[in-house]
Design a protein around this motif. Structure first.
Motif, PDB file in Angstrom:
ATOM      1  N   VAL A 191       5.810   2.439   0.009  1.00 36.39           N
ATOM      2  CA  VAL A 191       5.300   1.894  -1.255  1.00 36.39           C
ATOM      3  C   VAL A 191       5.227   3.019  -2.278  1.00 36.39           C
ATOM      4  O   VAL A 191       4.551   4.036  -2.057  1.00 36.39           O
ATOM      5  CB  VAL A 191       3.911   1.254  -1.065  1.00 36.39           C
ATOM      6  CG1 VAL A 191       3.409   0.701  -2.403  1.00 36.39           C
ATOM      7  CG2 VAL A 191       3.960   0.161  -0.017  1.00 36.39           C
ATOM      8  N   ARG A 192       5.929   2.873  -3.397  1.00 36.15           N
ATOM      9  CA  ARG A 192       5.888   3.850  -4.479  1.00 36.15           C
ATOM     10  C   ARG A 192       4.724   3.595  -5.423  1.00 36.15           C
ATOM     11  O   ARG A 192       4.135   4.524  -5.970  1.00 36.15           O
ATOM     12  CB  ARG A 192       7.196   3.818  -5.282  1.00 36.15           C
ATOM     13  CG  ARG A 192       8.383   4.407  -4.542  1.00 36.15           C
ATOM     14  CD  ARG A 192       9.585   4.580  -5.461  1.00 36.15           C
ATOM     15  NE  ARG A 192      10.165   3.294  -5.828  1.00 36.15           N
ATOM     16  CZ  ARG A 192      10.020   2.707  -7.013  1.00 36.15           C
ATOM     17  NH1 ARG A 192       9.275   3.278  -7.943  1.00 36.15           N
ATOM     18  NH2 ARG A 192      10.579   1.545  -7.265  1.00 36.15           N
ATOM     19  N   GLU A 193       4.414   2.307  -5.627  1.00 37.16           N
ATOM     20  CA  GLU A 193       3.334   1.952  -6.560  1.00 37.16           C
ATOM     21  C   GLU A 193       2.597   0.762  -5.983  1.00 37.16           C
ATOM     22  O   GLU A 193       3.201  -0.242  -5.622  1.00 37.16           O
ATOM     23  CB  GLU A 193       3.908   1.617  -7.933  1.00 37.16           C
ATOM     24  CG  GLU A 193       2.852   1.305  -8.982  1.00 37.16           C
ATOM     25  CD  GLU A 193       3.458   1.059 -10.356  1.00 37.16           C
ATOM     26  OE1 GLU A 193       2.780   0.446 -11.194  1.00 37.16           O
ATOM     27  OE2 GLU A 193       4.616   1.487 -10.576  1.00 37.16           O
ATOM     28  N   ARG A 194       1.285   0.897  -5.910  1.00 40.06           N
ATOM     29  CA  ARG A 194       0.481  -0.153  -5.265  1.00 40.06           C
ATOM     30  C   ARG A 194      -0.708  -0.476  -6.162  1.00 40.06           C
ATOM     31  O   ARG A 194      -1.401   0.419  -6.642  1.00 40.06           O
ATOM     32  CB  ARG A 194       0.011   0.336  -3.906  1.00 40.06           C
ATOM     33  CG  ARG A 194      -0.600  -0.738  -3.016  1.00 40.06           C
ATOM     34  CD  ARG A 194      -0.677  -0.202  -1.601  1.00 40.06           C
ATOM     35  NE  ARG A 194      -1.253  -1.159  -0.680  1.00 40.06           N
ATOM     36  CZ  ARG A 194      -1.371  -0.955   0.629  1.00 40.06           C
ATOM     37  NH1 ARG A 194      -0.947   0.191   1.166  1.00 40.06           N
ATOM     38  NH2 ARG A 194      -1.898  -1.878   1.411  1.00 40.06           N
ATOM     39  N   ASP A 195      -0.914  -1.761  -6.419  1.00 40.93           N
ATOM     40  CA  ASP A 195      -2.068  -2.162  -7.228  1.00 40.93           C
ATOM     41  C   ASP A 195      -2.818  -3.276  -6.519  1.00 40.93           C
ATOM     42  O   ASP A 195      -2.576  -3.537  -5.335  1.00 40.93           O
ATOM     43  CB  ASP A 195      -1.637  -2.580  -8.642  1.00 40.93           C
ATOM     44  CG  ASP A 195      -0.607  -3.704  -8.630  1.00 40.93           C
ATOM     45  OD1 ASP A 195      -0.630  -4.513  -7.672  1.00 40.93           O
ATOM     46  OD2 ASP A 195       0.203  -3.794  -9.571  1.00 40.93           O
ATOM     47  N   ILE A 249       4.157  -6.742  -1.834  1.00 42.51           N
ATOM     48  CA  ILE A 249       4.527  -5.670  -2.757  1.00 42.51           C
ATOM     49  C   ILE A 249       5.901  -6.004  -3.327  1.00 42.51           C
ATOM     50  O   ILE A 249       6.842  -6.258  -2.570  1.00 42.51           O
ATOM     51  CB  ILE A 249       4.574  -4.306  -2.045  1.00 42.51           C
ATOM     52  CG1 ILE A 249       3.260  -4.033  -1.313  1.00 42.51           C
ATOM     53  CG2 ILE A 249       4.887  -3.193  -3.044  1.00 42.51           C
ATOM     54  CD1 ILE A 249       2.067  -3.898  -2.216  1.00 42.51           C
ATOM     55  N   GLU A 305      10.567  -4.002  -6.473  1.00 42.35           N
ATOM     56  CA  GLU A 305      10.774  -2.940  -7.459  1.00 42.35           C
ATOM     57  C   GLU A 305       9.837  -1.756  -7.238  1.00 42.35           C
ATOM     58  O   GLU A 305      10.080  -0.663  -7.779  1.00 42.35           O
ATOM     59  CB  GLU A 305      10.547  -3.484  -8.879  1.00 42.35           C
ATOM     60  CG  GLU A 305      11.547  -4.538  -9.325  1.00 42.35           C
ATOM     61  CD  GLU A 305      11.098  -5.958  -9.013  1.00 42.35           C
ATOM     62  OE1 GLU A 305      11.573  -6.887  -9.692  1.00 42.35           O
ATOM     63  OE2 GLU A 305      10.272  -6.124  -8.082  1.00 42.35           O
ATOM     64  N   ASP A 306       8.774  -1.974  -6.466  1.00 42.42           N
ATOM     65  CA  ASP A 306       7.742  -0.941  -6.298  1.00 42.42           C
ATOM     66  C   ASP A 306       7.815  -0.247  -4.939  1.00 42.42           C
ATOM     67  O   ASP A 306       6.844   0.407  -4.509  1.00 42.42           O
ATOM     68  CB  ASP A 306       6.347  -1.545  -6.471  1.00 42.42           C
ATOM     69  CG  ASP A 306       6.125  -2.073  -7.884  1.00 42.42           C
ATOM     70  OD1 ASP A 306       6.774  -1.563  -8.808  1.00 42.42           O
ATOM     71  OD2 ASP A 306       5.306  -3.006  -8.043  1.00 42.42           O
ATOM     72  N   VAL A 307       8.942  -0.381  -4.235  1.00 40.20           N
ATOM     73  CA  VAL A 307       9.077   0.244  -2.915  1.00 40.20           C
ATOM     74  C   VAL A 307      10.385   1.023  -2.831  1.00 40.20           C
ATOM     75  O   VAL A 307      11.290   0.859  -3.655  1.00 40.20           O
ATOM     76  CB  VAL A 307       9.017  -0.804  -1.788  1.00 40.20           C
ATOM     77  CG1 VAL A 307       7.787  -1.688  -1.932  1.00 40.20           C
ATOM     78  CG2 VAL A 307      10.291  -1.644  -1.741  1.00 40.20           C
TER      79      VAL A 307
END
Length: 398
Positions: free
Chosen positions: A117-121, A103, A106-108
């Motif tokens: 995790v703020r954003e997970r893809d 991850i 920038e996304d945590v």
């Protein structure tokens, strides 16, 4: 008369590559690789992070993860990850056992030893073992000329002493009672020697060693004697400017025979540069070049350069592309194939070829900016502006 294609075929048949030599990478730039470069292992050799971030198990749906270790590039992970755990990881570092996704940082959110995790893809951000190449895969074939990218690849493969072709060693003699040094003011009937400068520059562009360069008058014995002053072991290619035709003082062929060379052809059906002589003596090669400078340029690019490439073991650089004409190419029909010098460069965001004006094979204006040749078949005319023509590319485009 031989067509250009037939003459090039004869050159390829009679010129043999020199034995390769192993050199340090620092000395290999511009040389020709004489062995295949194979991947010694999978590339990359291990799964590694493509980003700075946090390594987790992609199937782990934990709301937050405990940071249990940090893995930098060049380090080995110290333990396996378990559910609810992650590793702080940096670009190029090995993926820890138990992790299958990175991850991006920038996304945590990080709070002490915990990461959320703020954003997970679905992107894994992992460079997987062998995704670039598998062990034993051919990455660079023998015959390639080594420039920056090729050298860096060899370094990555550990080929620090590649086997390369030796640079051909050339002797050049400019003949003619009328030629004088360019620094002198010619007397009536004399001309400044431009061919020696032209040949030296063409050889330098080709990465060839110019071992010696001399002027010699129109005297057969003087020329043969001057060539014999250089031992056979000290050179690979002999170039003689002038003396290629059939006049009383055109003794190029006689000089080669006296030196023990076998002549394979005395001319080509091209314009300019028809009376080009090609000969060999065991592994040594020789050309007698028609005296005018545009003929020098055209025959060097179309025939001599091929022979030098063969000596090195290189792949032929005689490659053509369809390029639009930026102006009319005003060629009249001729019984010989014409090789017209052009300048290929970027105009209005696209490659275009500008024909160069030359009144005769002695008109050096025809070489100003020349970086390509347009072949014009016997009996045909040139082409109009905007037409797509075959351009044999010879050097850097501008």
């Amino acid at each position: 008369m031989l067509s250009l294609a037939e003459a090039r075929s004869i050159i390829e048949q009679h010129v043999q590559p020199l034995e390769p030599q192993a050199v340090p990478l620092a000395a290999a730039r511009g040389r020709v690789l004489r062995e295949d470069a194979l991947a010694p292992d999978d590339l990359p050799a291990f799964d590694r992070s493509a980003m700075d971030g946090y390594a987790i198990d992609a199937k782990d749906a934990s709301p937050k993860f405990r940071v249990v270790m940090e893995v930098q590039a060049g380090q080995v992970p110290t333990r396996r990850l378990h559910p609810g755990e992650c590793a702080r990881i940096f670009t190029g570092a090995p993926i820890p056992e138990g992790a299958s996704q990175v991850i991006m940082q920038e996304d945590v959110e990080r709070d002490g030893e915990w990461m959320t995790v703020r954003e997970r893809d679905t992107k894994m951000w992992i460079r997987y073992r062998g995704e670039d190449a598998r062990k034993g895969e051919l990455l660079l074939a023998a015959g390639a000329r080594l420039q920056a990218g090729e050298l860096s690849l060899l370094a990555q493969l550990g080929m620090v002493r590649p086997r390369v072709g030796r640079a051909p060693r050339v002797l050049h003699f400019a003949t003619g009672n009328e030629i004088v040094d360019p620094s002198l003011t010619p007397a009536h009937g004399q001309i400044r020697d431009s061919n020696s400068t032209l040949i030296a520059a063409l050889l330098a562009d080709a990465g060839v060693q110019l071992m010696a360069q001399n002027r010699c008058g129109d005297d057969l014995d003087d020329l043969v004697g001057a060539i014999r002053q250089h031992t056979a072991e000290s050179w690979d290619c002999l170039l003689i400017s002038g003396g290629a035709s059939v006049g009383d003082y055109d003794f190029g062929a006689r000089a080669l025979r006296e030196l023990g060379f076998t002549i394979h052809f005395p001319q080509m059906n091209i314009r300019p540069g028809k009376p080009l002589i090609f000969a060999t003596r065991e592994r040594q090669i020789a050309f007698v070049i028609p005296g005018n400078p545009v003929s020098h340029f055209v025959t060097f690019q179309s025939a001599i350069r091929l022979a030098l490439e063969r000596i090195e073991g290189a792949l032929s650089a005689w490659k053509s592309a369809k390029i639009e004409l930026a102006a009319d190419l005003l060629a009249k029909p001729n019984e010989r194939e014409t090789l017209w010098p052009v300048h290929v460069g970027v105009q209005d965001g696209a490659l275009r070829a500008t024909p160069l004006a030359w009144q005769s094979s002695g008109d050096l204006r025809g070489l100003l900016g020349a970086n390509a040749l347009v072949p014009i078949a016997p009996g045909t005319t040139g082409a109009k502006r905007g037409a797509l023509v075959d351009c044999v590319l010879l050097g850097p485009l501008a």
